[in-house]
Structure formats: structure tokens, C-alpha cells
Design an enzyme around this catalytic site. Structure first.
Site, PDB file in Angstrom:
ATOM      1  N   THR A  15       0.812  -1.223   0.000  1.00 41.33           N
ATOM      2  CA  THR A  15       0.000   0.000   0.000  1.00 41.33           C
ATOM      3  C   THR A  15       0.840   1.265   0.000  1.00 41.33           C
ATOM      4  O   THR A  15       0.499   2.260  -0.645  1.00 41.33           O
ATOM      5  CB  THR A  15      -0.894  -0.003   1.269  1.00 41.33           C
ATOM      6  OG1 THR A  15      -1.846  -1.052   1.131  1.00 41.33           O
ATOM      7  CG2 THR A  15      -1.633   1.306   1.455  1.00 41.33           C
ATOM      8  N   ASP A  60       1.022  -6.268  -4.739  1.00 43.27           N
ATOM      9  CA  ASP A  60       0.185  -6.304  -3.541  1.00 43.27           C
ATOM     10  C   ASP A  60       0.637  -7.580  -2.828  1.00 43.27           C
ATOM     11  O   ASP A  60       0.727  -8.646  -3.469  1.00 43.27           O
ATOM     12  CB  ASP A  60      -1.290  -6.404  -3.963  1.00 43.27           C
ATOM     13  CG  ASP A  60      -2.233  -6.322  -2.779  1.00 43.27           C
ATOM     14  OD1 ASP A  60      -2.033  -7.074  -1.804  1.00 43.27           O
ATOM     15  OD2 ASP A  60      -3.174  -5.528  -2.836  1.00 43.27           O
ATOM     16  N   SER A  61       0.936  -7.519  -1.549  1.00 43.91           N
ATOM     17  CA  SER A  61       1.542  -8.703  -0.923  1.00 43.91           C
ATOM     18  C   SER A  61       0.585  -9.884  -0.869  1.00 43.91           C
ATOM     19  O   SER A  61       1.006 -11.020  -0.633  1.00 43.91           O
ATOM     20  CB  SER A  61       2.113  -8.372   0.454  1.00 43.91           C
ATOM     21  OG  SER A  61       1.100  -8.226   1.415  1.00 43.91           O
ATOM     22  N   THR A  92       1.499  -5.032   3.857  1.00 47.92           N
ATOM     23  CA  THR A  92       1.309  -5.551   5.222  1.00 47.92           C
ATOM     24  C   THR A  92       0.617  -6.922   5.252  1.00 47.92           C
ATOM     25  O   THR A  92       0.794  -7.669   6.209  1.00 47.92           O
ATOM     26  CB  THR A  92       0.477  -4.561   6.076  1.00 47.92           C
ATOM     27  OG1 THR A  92      -0.809  -4.395   5.473  1.00 47.92           O
ATOM     28  CG2 THR A  92       1.172  -3.226   6.219  1.00 47.92           C
ATOM     29  N   ASP A  93      -0.183  -7.229   4.207  1.00 44.68           N
ATOM     30  CA  ASP A  93      -1.024  -8.434   4.296  1.00 44.68           C
ATOM     31  C   ASP A  93      -0.214  -9.706   4.572  1.00 44.68           C
ATOM     32  O   ASP A  93      -0.613 -10.532   5.396  1.00 44.68           O
ATOM     33  CB  ASP A  93      -1.836  -8.617   3.009  1.00 44.68           C
ATOM     34  CG  ASP A  93      -2.968  -7.604   2.903  1.00 44.68           C
ATOM     35  OD1 ASP A  93      -3.259  -6.927   3.908  1.00 44.68           O
ATOM     36  OD2 ASP A  93      -3.558  -7.482   1.803  1.00 44.68           O
ATOM     37  N   GLN A 275      -4.258 -21.119  17.488  1.00 47.33           N
ATOM     38  CA  GLN A 275      -4.934 -19.987  16.849  1.00 47.33           C
ATOM     39  C   GLN A 275      -4.791 -18.723  17.699  1.00 47.33           C
ATOM     40  O   GLN A 275      -5.081 -17.628  17.228  1.00 47.33           O
ATOM     41  CB  GLN A 275      -6.419 -20.297  16.660  1.00 47.33           C
ATOM     42  CG  GLN A 275      -6.679 -21.430  15.690  1.00 47.33           C
ATOM     43  CD  GLN A 275      -8.150 -21.804  15.595  1.00 47.33           C
ATOM     44  OE1 GLN A 275      -9.014 -21.107  16.132  1.00 47.33           O
ATOM     45  NE2 GLN A 275      -8.443 -22.893  14.907  1.00 47.33           N
ATOM     46  N   CYS A 276      -4.385 -18.891  18.959  1.00 45.59           N
ATOM     47  CA  CYS A 276      -4.256 -17.726  19.845  1.00 45.59           C
ATOM     48  C   CYS A 276      -3.035 -16.909  19.458  1.00 45.59           C
ATOM     49  O   CYS A 276      -2.009 -17.452  19.049  1.00 45.59           O
ATOM     50  CB  CYS A 276      -4.089 -18.177  21.297  1.00 45.59           C
ATOM     51  SG  CYS A 276      -5.499 -19.063  21.930  1.00 45.59           S
TER      52      CYS A 276
END
Ligand code: ASP
Length: 340
Positions: A15, A60-61, A92-93, A275-276
Site C-alpha cells: 500500500t 500487492d503482498s 502488510t497483508d 490460533q491464539c
């Protein structure tokens, strides 16, 4: 007077260097380079000198794939001796994946490699990118941090510990299991005790010995055994299983556990990551986690799923056997894992 250190700024996309088009934001070659060249801060003697290198195609990542990690690593290796440090300007993605991958692809670093980007394009008057670029160049040229890091919102995070946690706040990244390596306020406060020792400085351009097949799967209530069978079917070689809490999974469906056992029996490396955002996997705490251990699943302990996936990829790409990959997945290679 000693010469200013020199930093290489590799622009790979994101971005920060995008402009608005009819179909949404897209990277525009030359925009970031022109913007940086026009910044008066860049000529200040207290800031390291820099060169901007554009690695085409700017992406775009979300469009990045493992071959792009290798492309960026090769670009750093090719210029390694010419610079005091590197800034990788990235979207950032998937920044946490690229930072993790680079930490495994460049194990012998003696200089900083700092990824940065922004939530708002430099085109926007309130962009967070301007300060990110300036500070990332400063840190890359002056800090003794021989690691792959992410600089974002006043914090320098270890790359393979970071995760994207927000798509709106300026604080887009966090590291749930390791405090920042440096906090940037009125002064730069380095947490020396957290910084890794330098490597040998002998870097080699990574070469693929094979094309690894890896995946990650986030468990959800109701997950079907068939889905796991399909994901784990040949040619899959490694899976990051994103489990609940301290590493728990549904244990009342024998077919689901059988699918996992069958895969580990075929030498698929299955790694348990939570997942935490913070905390560690402890497969023996609950019987729902112990069931996974009995199926041959190894604990990813406090690794992020991003670090685990890229680590699996890099170890398999280096041609290691399944037994070697299992062993190394449980060793700390680049600061991604808590000590035993
Ligand atoms: N989609 C963008 C990217 O990852 C988002 C960003 O850079 O913030 O390239």
C-alpha cells in the site's frame, strides 16, 4: 568525519507505494522512489545514506508466493557486502510470512533486514509510511540487530514472531510471544538482551532443491474428517494445524484422528500451532491435545502459524528428509521458538 552508513531500500510492493486506480489501490512503479527522493529528511547527515532498488514486479503482498521470498532473499544476498543494512518496503497483508521466510533463508545475518510498509499510501496526507521509511532507514543503518525485523508503529519486532493484527489501526502488527526488540519514542530503546547473536555473515542465495507442498488449516467446530483427508493427501508434505487454545482439537471423531495418523504415518509433518495470538502449545495439558500427540503431530510450541508454515517450506525446499524436518521444526533456528 566518518562516512554515513549506507542502507539499501528494496521496494517490493504494498500500500505504501500504491495509488488509487479505477479498480482499487495498485502499486505504481516510480511513485515511492520519487516520493522518497523529494523528502528533505533524506539529505540530513544524521540519517544513513540510501539507494532505492525496485524489485519488479511490484506486488500487492496478497499476490506474493514463496518464489517472491526467494527473489527478495537473492536480492539481499547479491548486495549484502555493499550496505550496512536493508529495508524491504512490502505490503502488510503477508509481511509476517515474508519476514519469517527471510529469517530462515538468511540464517547467517550480521546486519539488520527491516521490513516496513504502511496502512495508508504515501499518496494520503495522513500516511503512516513517511515515518516508517525514515525510521526503518535509520535503524537499518545504525542498530546492531543482526535479524530480520518488522518496523511498524514505533516498534521493531522480530519478523518471525510478528503477526498482522489489525487492518485499520496504525498498530497493524504485534508479537504475542516476544516483546519488541526496540521501542521508538523520543529515543530508540533497544532491548539488547533479546537481540540474537550475529551469524557468520556468509550468506548464500537460497536455491530450491525441490518444490515443497505445505499448507495450513485453521480448525473450526464441525471440521470434517474428509476435509483433513483431502488436505493431507499426496503430494502434501507438511501441514500447520491451527488448533484451539493450548493446542486442542476435536477428539470425538475417530475418522478425523485416523486421517491425521494416516498422514503422519506417510511421513507428512504435521505441526500444532495455536490460533491464539499469545501463549504456547502444550499438547499434554488436555486429552483433546494429547490425542493429536498420539497421532504423531508435533508441537509448534509458541511459533506463529506464519513462522511454522515458512519454516516447513524452507526446510523441505532445502531437501531435508521428513525425519530431519520433524527434528528441526522443534529446534529454534532463528529466534522463532521459545527455548526448551
Ligand atoms: N494489500 C496491501 C498489501 O499487502 C495491504 C498493505 O500493504 O497494507 O500489499
Amino acid at each position: 568525519m566518518s562516512a554515513r552508513p549506507r542502507v539499501c531500500v528494496l521496494h517490493v510492493g504494498g500500500t505504501i507505494g500504491m495509488v488509487r486506480t479505477a479498480t482499487g489501490f495498485e502499486p505504481q512503479p516510480g511513485f515511492l522512489q520519487r516520493y522518497i527522493a523529494a523528502m528533505p529528511e533524506m539529505d540530513r547527515p544524521e540519517l544513513p545514506a540510501h539507494d532505492v532498488v525496485i524489485l519488479e514486479p511490484l506486488l500487492d503482498s496478497a499476490d506474493m508466493a514463496p518464489e517472491d521470498w526467494l527473489r527478495i532473499a537473492a536480492a539481499i544476498v547479491a548486495r549484502y557486502d555493499d550496505y550496512a543494512g536493508f529495508v524491504v518496503v512490502h505490503g502488510t497483508d503477508t509481511m509476517a510470512y515474508t519476514a519469517s521466510a527471510l529469517s530462515f533463508l538468511l540464517p547467517e545475518l550480521q546486519k539488520p533486514v527491516i521490513l516496513t510498509g504502511s496502512q495508508l499510501s504515501l499518496e494520503n496526507v495522513r500516511s503512516d509510511g513517511r515515518e516508517h521509511i525514515i525510521t526503518a532507514i535509520l535503524l537499518a543503518g545504525t542498530l546492531a540487530v543482526p535479524e530480520v525485523c518488522i518496523y511498524f508503529a514505533s516498534r521493531l519486532l522480530r519478523g518471525n514472531r510478528a503477526q498482522k493484527i489489525h487492518n485499520h489501526d496504525f498498530v497493524a502488527f504485534d508479537s504475542g510471544n516476544l516483546p519488541p526488540l526496540a521501542s521508538v519514542g523520543v529515543s530508540v530503546d533497544l532491548a539488547d538482551h533479546l537481540v540474537r547473536a550475529p551469524g557468520t555473515g556468509k550468506l548464500v542465495a537460497p536455491a530450491l532443491k525441490c518444490e515443497p507442498h505445505v499448507a495450513s488449516l485453521r480448525l473450526f467446530p464441525g471440521v470434517a474428517a474428509r476435509l483433513l483427508e483431502q488436505v493431507l493427501a499426496a503430494p502434501m508434505q507438511g501441514l500447520v494445524l491451527e488448533t484451539y487454545g493450548v493446542g486442542n482439537a476435536p477428539s470425538r471423531d475417530p475418522a478425523l484422528l485416523a486421517a491425521i495418523s494416516a498422514a503422519t504415518g506417510r511421513d507428512v509433518v504435521v505441526v500444532n500451532c495455536s490460533q491464539c495470538h499469545g501463549g504456547s502449545v502444550r499438547q499434554t495439558l488436555y486429552s483433546t491435545g494429547a490425542a493429536l500427540a498420539r497421532c504423531g503431530v508435533i508441537s509448534g510450541r509458541d511459533m506463529t502459524p506464519e513462522a511454522a508454515l515458512t519454516k516447513l517450506y524452507c526446510l523441505l525446499a532445502a531437501g531435508l528428509s521428513p525425519a530431519q524436518v520433524r527434528a528441526r521444526m522443534q529446534e529454534d533456528l532463528a529466534g522463532e521458538l521459545e527455548p526448551d
